[in-house]
Structure formats: structure tokens, C-alpha cells
Design a protein around this motif. Structure first.
Motif, mmCIF file in Angstrom:
data_model
loop_
_atom_site.group_PDB
_atom_site.id
_atom_site.type_symbol
_atom_site.label_atom_id
_atom_site.label_comp_id
_atom_site.label_asym_id
_atom_site.label_seq_id
_atom_site.Cartn_x
_atom_site.Cartn_y
_atom_site.Cartn_z
ATOM 1 N N TYR A 16 0.836 -1.201 0.000
ATOM 2 C CA TYR A 16 0.000 0.000 0.000
ATOM 3 C C TYR A 16 0.873 1.254 0.000
ATOM 4 O O TYR A 16 1.902 1.304 0.678
ATOM 5 N N PRO A 17 0.462 2.278 -0.730
ATOM 6 C CA PRO A 17 1.199 3.543 -0.680
ATOM 7 C C PRO A 17 0.930 4.254 0.634
ATOM 8 O O PRO A 17 -0.008 3.903 1.369
ATOM 9 N N PRO A 18 1.698 5.281 0.958
ATOM 10 C CA PRO A 18 1.393 6.082 2.157
ATOM 11 C C PRO A 18 -0.012 6.677 2.032
ATOM 12 O O PRO A 18 -0.474 6.994 0.924
ATOM 13 N N ALA A 19 -0.679 6.830 3.149
ATOM 14 C CA ALA A 19 -2.052 7.336 3.121
ATOM 15 C C ALA A 19 -2.131 8.713 2.472
ATOM 16 O O ALA A 19 -3.098 9.028 1.762
ATOM 17 N N ALA A 20 -1.134 9.544 2.681
ATOM 18 C CA ALA A 20 -1.132 10.885 2.094
ATOM 19 C C ALA A 20 -0.729 10.875 0.636
ATOM 20 O O ALA A 20 -0.903 11.876 -0.066
ATOM 21 N N GLY A 21 -0.207 9.738 0.133
ATOM 22 C CA GLY A 21 0.227 9.626 -1.249
ATOM 23 C C GLY A 21 1.736 9.736 -1.383
ATOM 24 O O GLY A 21 2.426 10.214 -0.475
ATOM 25 N N TYR A 22 2.264 9.243 -2.491
ATOM 26 C CA TYR A 22 3.692 9.371 -2.757
ATOM 27 C C TYR A 22 4.043 10.835 -2.975
ATOM 28 O O TYR A 22 3.223 11.618 -3.469
ATOM 29 N N GLN A 57 2.384 19.573 2.418
ATOM 30 C CA GLN A 57 1.082 19.962 2.978
ATOM 31 C C GLN A 57 -0.068 19.640 2.030
ATOM 32 O O GLN A 57 -1.158 20.179 2.150
ATOM 33 N N VAL A 58 0.193 18.720 1.101
ATOM 34 C CA VAL A 58 -0.829 18.249 0.164
ATOM 35 C C VAL A 58 -1.059 16.764 0.401
ATOM 36 O O VAL A 58 -0.112 15.996 0.582
ATOM 37 N N ILE A 59 -2.332 16.365 0.403
ATOM 38 C CA ILE A 59 -2.718 14.958 0.534
ATOM 39 C C ILE A 59 -3.542 14.584 -0.688
ATOM 40 O O ILE A 59 -4.435 15.335 -1.095
ATOM 41 N N VAL A 60 -3.254 13.443 -1.281
ATOM 42 C CA VAL A 60 -4.030 13.002 -2.438
ATOM 43 C C VAL A 60 -5.268 12.252 -1.947
ATOM 44 O O VAL A 60 -5.258 11.611 -0.891
ATOM 45 N N LEU A 76 -5.391 14.270 9.064
ATOM 46 C CA LEU A 76 -6.073 14.013 7.795
ATOM 47 C C LEU A 76 -5.574 12.721 7.159
ATOM 48 O O LEU A 76 -6.363 11.935 6.613
ATOM 49 N N SER A 77 -4.261 12.480 7.229
ATOM 50 C CA SER A 77 -3.694 11.242 6.672
ATOM 51 C C SER A 77 -4.238 10.025 7.398
ATOM 52 O O SER A 77 -4.566 8.991 6.773
ATOM 53 N N ASN A 78 -4.367 10.106 8.710
ATOM 54 C CA ASN A 78 -4.925 8.996 9.479
ATOM 55 C C ASN A 78 -6.383 8.739 9.088
ATOM 56 O O ASN A 78 -6.832 7.593 9.025
ATOM 57 N N THR A 79 -7.131 9.815 8.835
ATOM 58 C CA THR A 79 -8.520 9.651 8.419
ATOM 59 C C THR A 79 -8.598 8.981 7.053
ATOM 60 O O THR A 79 -9.416 8.069 6.839
ATOM 61 N N ILE A 80 -7.768 9.433 6.104
ATOM 62 C CA ILE A 80 -7.731 8.807 4.779
ATOM 63 C C ILE A 80 -7.413 7.324 4.905
ATOM 64 O O ILE A 80 -8.041 6.467 4.258
ATOM 65 N N HIS A 81 -6.446 7.000 5.774
ATOM 66 C CA HIS A 81 -6.074 5.604 5.986
ATOM 67 C C HIS A 81 -7.264 4.799 6.519
ATOM 68 O O HIS A 81 -7.523 3.677 6.068
ATOM 69 N N SER A 82 -8.002 5.372 7.463
ATOM 70 C CA SER A 82 -9.152 4.668 8.039
ATOM 71 C C SER A 82 -10.274 4.488 7.022
ATOM 72 O O SER A 82 -10.974 3.465 7.030
ATOM 73 N N LEU A 83 -10.461 5.479 6.155
ATOM 74 C CA LEU A 83 -11.558 5.420 5.191
ATOM 75 C C LEU A 83 -11.267 4.509 4.011
ATOM 76 O O LEU A 83 -12.153 3.787 3.542
ATOM 77 N N SER A 84 -10.012 4.561 3.511
ATOM 78 C CA SER A 84 -9.740 3.844 2.262
ATOM 79 C C SER A 84 -8.330 3.280 2.163
ATOM 80 O O SER A 84 -7.938 2.814 1.097
ATOM 81 N N LEU A 85 -7.573 3.323 3.248
ATOM 82 C CA LEU A 85 -6.169 2.922 3.294
ATOM 83 C C LEU A 85 -5.284 3.866 2.490
ATOM 84 O O LEU A 85 -4.303 4.377 2.991
ATOM 85 N N ALA A 86 -5.663 4.098 1.217
ATOM 86 C CA ALA A 86 -4.883 5.012 0.388
ATOM 87 C C ALA A 86 -5.593 5.192 -0.943
ATOM 88 O O ALA A 86 -6.584 4.516 -1.229
ATOM 89 N N THR A 87 -5.088 6.105 -1.762
ATOM 90 C CA THR A 87 -5.606 6.326 -3.102
ATOM 91 C C THR A 87 -4.779 5.526 -4.100
ATOM 92 O O THR A 87 -3.560 5.392 -3.941
ATOM 93 N N SER A 88 -5.422 5.003 -5.128
ATOM 94 C CA SER A 88 -4.724 4.168 -6.107
ATOM 95 C C SER A 88 -3.539 4.899 -6.713
ATOM 96 O O SER A 88 -3.696 5.953 -7.337
ATOM 97 N N PRO A 89 -2.326 4.352 -6.581
ATOM 98 C CA PRO A 89 -1.161 5.024 -7.168
ATOM 99 C C PRO A 89 -1.171 5.013 -8.693
ATOM 100 O O PRO A 89 -0.587 5.886 -9.329
ATOM 101 N N LEU A 90 -1.866 4.047 -9.296
ATOM 102 C CA LEU A 90 -1.936 4.012 -10.755
ATOM 103 C C LEU A 90 -2.775 5.167 -11.282
ATOM 104 O O LEU A 90 -2.396 5.845 -12.250
#
Length: 460
Positions: A132-138, A160-163, A320-334
Motif C-alpha cells: 500500500y502507498p502512504p495514506a497521504a500519497g507518494y 502539505q498536500v494529501i491526495v 487528515l492522513s490517518n482519516t484517509i487511511h481509516s476510510l480507504s487505506l490510500a488512493t490508487s497510485p496508478l
């Protein structure tokens, strides 16, 4: 005979024709039961081979859009008329001219995305695909997000940007992160329906704040904060959805001042205006220490990408990163890689610019076709806000135009509180690439708006 214009649709001609068939059925141009032209006739009109038309018809049949009957021809299949939509989804019915739902009007997307996907394949070896990628994105994707946000005039470092998976995902993450703060979420009396759906899902109270021609009134926001103790305010300063209003720089500065005095955290939804480069600075530029800024590619590049970006103060990034992780683990890196390639090589910006040019043209049609009616029409918005004559209620008008074959969204979908402060409907201006369909829909809207509703039957 129905003959689509596929000259501006990229890719193989059979795919372009299949796409035109799907769009025409979805928009209501081709209603259930309509017979498509004979393959030989249509091939002659379009200047393609009979085999090309046959492949397009076969693809439409595989997608269950049409049915072929030996000896009779190819017909549009009937739609399921059951209404399974939830409360806050646009009130669009199959087989109608769709002036309810968002639809991107730029035609070159198929070719562009095909090229970008090829680029993603070339870059796949560089992506860590086994975990899995980092919750905030690469960081490469966050850097692209910072570059996209900079288009609005807001400069923010990649750290300071989260995907995220689109603006709605970003809004949900922001609200969930701030859920421990007291009081209701303060929002305009007329607000984005996606906020209402999240609030309904999570049983979060919304407090409507009075608005004027620029949007939320600073003094009303201060009064609402004092009255309710609410610490979170949701705003759309640039191209408010659904009203289309824009805050002046002076208003944005005043909102920032109120936020500091009352220790408010601001959620700035800039999704509807994400493609604009000639515009005022975002609210986050005036209150960077307390604003969670949300942008997206959905409304200005393609909703199929489902790519968004959250810009936030450094103090909020971990939460915010922890919330993203809880909701969806991460966003698709592809998907993020595709979006990043489009942003960094300028493709996303060029598509957004063309989209804005097309929207401006459609707003000019609105001014022409709905002249004499009370319409808010911002050339950068994908919608217009039609305030109805006094003899119509929003629900009666929406029902009436739907019976005439047009879908619009009634104002109750956007109202905070029980009072319907806006007797209006939202009209989407990009139902599909065919401007003739839009014009037909607008003329139906105008005709019915100028009429009076029929008498209601008495209930004995």
C-alpha cells in the motif's frame, strides 16, 4: 435519420460511434424504442465503412444499450423506470434531456487518456506495486497536487498536500477529521448537496448561514458561530454550487477575520472552480493556518479519474492522513500516476482551459434561451441557477419539466434547514457534446417557466 457528429471524438471510428450512441441514449436524444439507422445508410452519411458501423452497433449491444432484431433492425432498449436514487442524488430520469447531472463537454478525452495510460504502463516499473502507498500519497503525486493547486494562485508545499479519490472523498475526510469539534457545521443556507449527503450519513447537524449575492455574509457567520458554538465552516468562495456566486477579495478577507476571532476551522471547497486560472485568490491564501482546501480534477478534466487534492496547515496533515487511511487505506497510485502525468506535462491544464471555453459558450446559450427569466449564470460554472416565477414552486416545476422530457434539480436538494429559501432549480449546462440537445432542453424549461401550473385536484 439520426446522424451523430463524431468528427470531434478521437480514437477508432467504431469506438467514436459507439460513444455517440451511448451519449445520445443517456441524454434522451435517442429514447427507448427508437430504431437506429440501417448500417449502410449511416456509413454513407458518416463516411465510414459498413463494418465500422456494425462494430459500433455490436459494442452498443454488448453494453445492453440496444437490441438487434433480425429483419427489423437495431432498437434502443427500454430503460428501468424504477427510481432507486437516494435523497441527495440529482433527479435525473433515463430517457430525458439530462439537465441535472454533471457531464464533461470536452471530446478529446478518449485519445488523451489512452496516451496517458500508455505512459502509466511505462512508469509502472517505478511504482512500488507490492504494498500500500502512504495514506497521504507518494511525494511525486503530492508534488503534482501542489502544482495543480498553484493554478488557483495558492502556493502550498507538497508536504502539505494529501491526495484523495476526488473532491467528495476529500470533503468526507475533512469532516471526519474535524468531527470532535463542538457544534454544527456552519454552511450557507443554500449549499452543495454533497455536504448534505455526508451530514445525513454521519448524522451531523448543519446550521444555515445567511447569504447575499457574494455568498456567505461575514456578520451572519459570526452570529451563527456565537449562537451555536460551531467551530467548522464550509464555504465555496469561487463558483458556488449551485448558485454560481463569487466572493470578492474584500469578502474573503472579512471571512478570514471572522474565522480568527471565533477560532473557526474553514473547509474551502474549490472543486467547481478547480480549472480556473484567471480568478481571485482562494480563501486559504487569507487564512492559511486554519483552512482545509479541497481541489479536484473531476469537474474540469474528467470525473472518471476520481482524483482530488487536500491542501492543509502542517498541523492537520497527520490527522487528515490517518482519516484517509481509516476510510480507504490510500488512493490508487496508478490513477494518481495518470493524473500526475497529465498535470505535469500540461495536459490537464489544457483540457481545463478548453472546458472553460466550452462552458462560456453554453452560458451564452443560457442567456439567449432563458432571456427574461431570473438566472444566475457564471461562465466558469457547469450549471446555472434559475429562480422561478412566483407562480411555480421548485418541486412543481421539476415535475412539470420532467413530464415534458427534461431533468433538472430542485432547490430543496441544496437547502439547509426546513425553510425553502430558494424557489429555484439548478440546470446543468453540459448534458453532452450535442448543443442541439441542450438548446431543446432550455427551450422546454423556458416554455414551462412562462406557463402557470395546472390546478391541483381536490382531496375529498
Amino acid at each position: 435519420m439520426w446522424v451523430p457528429d463524431i468528427s470531434n471524438i478521437g480514437g477508432p471510428r467504431y469506438l467514436a460511434l459507439a460513444s455517440a450512441i451511448a451519449e445520445a441514449i443517456d441524454s434522451g436524444e435517442l429514447v427507448a424504442g427508437t430504431q437506429l439507422p440501417p448500417q449502410r445508410d449511416l456509413s454513407g452519411k458518416l463516411g465510414v465503412t459498413v463494418g465500422t458501423v456494425g462494430r459500433a452497433y455490436m459494442l452498443a449491444k454488448k453494453r445492453e444499450l440496444v437490441s438487434g432484431e433480425v429483419g427489423r433492425g437495431t432498437f434502443v432498449r427500454p430503460h428501468d423506470e424504477k427510481d432507486t436514487f437516494a435523497n441527495y442524488l440529482p433527479e435525473r430520469k433515463p430517457g430525458t434531456v439530462d439537465l441535472a447531472c454533471f457531464r464533461i463537454p470536452v471530446n478529446e478525452l478518449a485519445d488523451t487518456l489512452a496516451r496517458v495510460i500508455t505512459g502509466v504502463a511505462d512508469h509502472a516499473v517505478l511504482l512500488p506495486l507490492i504494498g500500500y502507498p502512504p495514506a497521504a500519497g507518494y511525494i511525486t503525486h503530492r508534488t503534482a497536487g501542489a502544482a495543480w493547486i498553484k493554478r488557483s494562485g495558492l502556493k502550498i508545499p507538497p508536504e502539505q498536500v494529501i491526495v484523495c479519490s476526488g473532491g467528495q472523498h476529500g470533503l468526507l475526510a475533512a469532516i471526519m477529521t474535524l468531527a470532535n469539534l463542538p457544534g454544527p457545521i456552519l454552511s450557507g443556507r443554500i449549499t452543495y448537496s454533497g455536504l448534505k449527503s455526508i451530514a445525513s450519513l454521519r448524522e451531523i447537524e448543519l446550521e444555515g448561514v445567511e447569504m447575499d449575492s457574494e455568498g456567505m455574509i461575514p456578520e451572519a457567520l459570526a452570529a451563527a458561530a456565537e449562537k451555536t458554538g460551531g467551530r467548522v465552516a464550509y464555504l465555496q468562495p469561487t463558483v458556488h454550487n449551485p448558485v454560481g456566486c463569487v466572493m470578492s477579495d474584500k469578502r474573503r478577507k472579512k471571512i478570514a477575520e471572522v474565522a480568527r476571532i471565533h477560532d473557526l476551522i474553514l473547509i474551502e471547497d474549490d472543486v467547481a472552480a478547480a480549472g480556473l486560472s484567471d480568478r481571485g485568490l482562494p480563501l486559504a491564501a487569507y487564512a492559511p493556518e486554519r483552512t482545509i482546501y479541497i481541489s479536484s480534477l473531476s469537474k474540469c478534466v474528467s470525473p472518471a479519474l476520481r482524483v482530488g487534492f487536500i491542501g492543509a496547515p502542517a498541523s492537520f496533515i497527520e490527522a487528515l492522513s490517518n482519516t484517509i487511511h481509516s476510510l480507504s487505506l490510500a488512493t490508487s497510485p496508478l490513477v494518481m500516476e495518470a493524473a500526475s502525468l497529465m498535470i505535469m506535462d500540461g495536459t490537464a491544464g489544457r483540457i481545463a482551459d478548453r472546458n472553460n471555453q466550452e462552458l462560456a459558450r453554453r452560458h451564452e446559450l443560457v442567456r439567449q434561451e432563458l432571456s427574461g427569466l431570473d438566472v444566475n449564470s457564471n461562465p466558469a460554472a457547469f450549471f446555472a441557477w434559475l429562480r422561478l416565477p412566483d407562480h411555480w414552486s421548485s418541486s412543481e416545476f421539476a415535475d412539470a419539466v420532467q413530464k415534458a422530457g427534461v431533468s433538472v434539480v430542485r432547490s430543496s436538494n441544496f437547502m439547509v434547514g426546513s425553510d425553502e429559501v430558494g424557489n429555484a432549480v439548478r440546470i446543468s449546462l453540459n448534458p453532452q457534446t450535442n448543443l442541439g440537445v441542450l438548446i431543446d432542453g432550455l427551450r422546454i424549461v423556458r416554455k414551462i417557466a412562462m406557463e402557470r401550473p395546472g390546478p391541483q385536484l381536490a382531496i375529498i
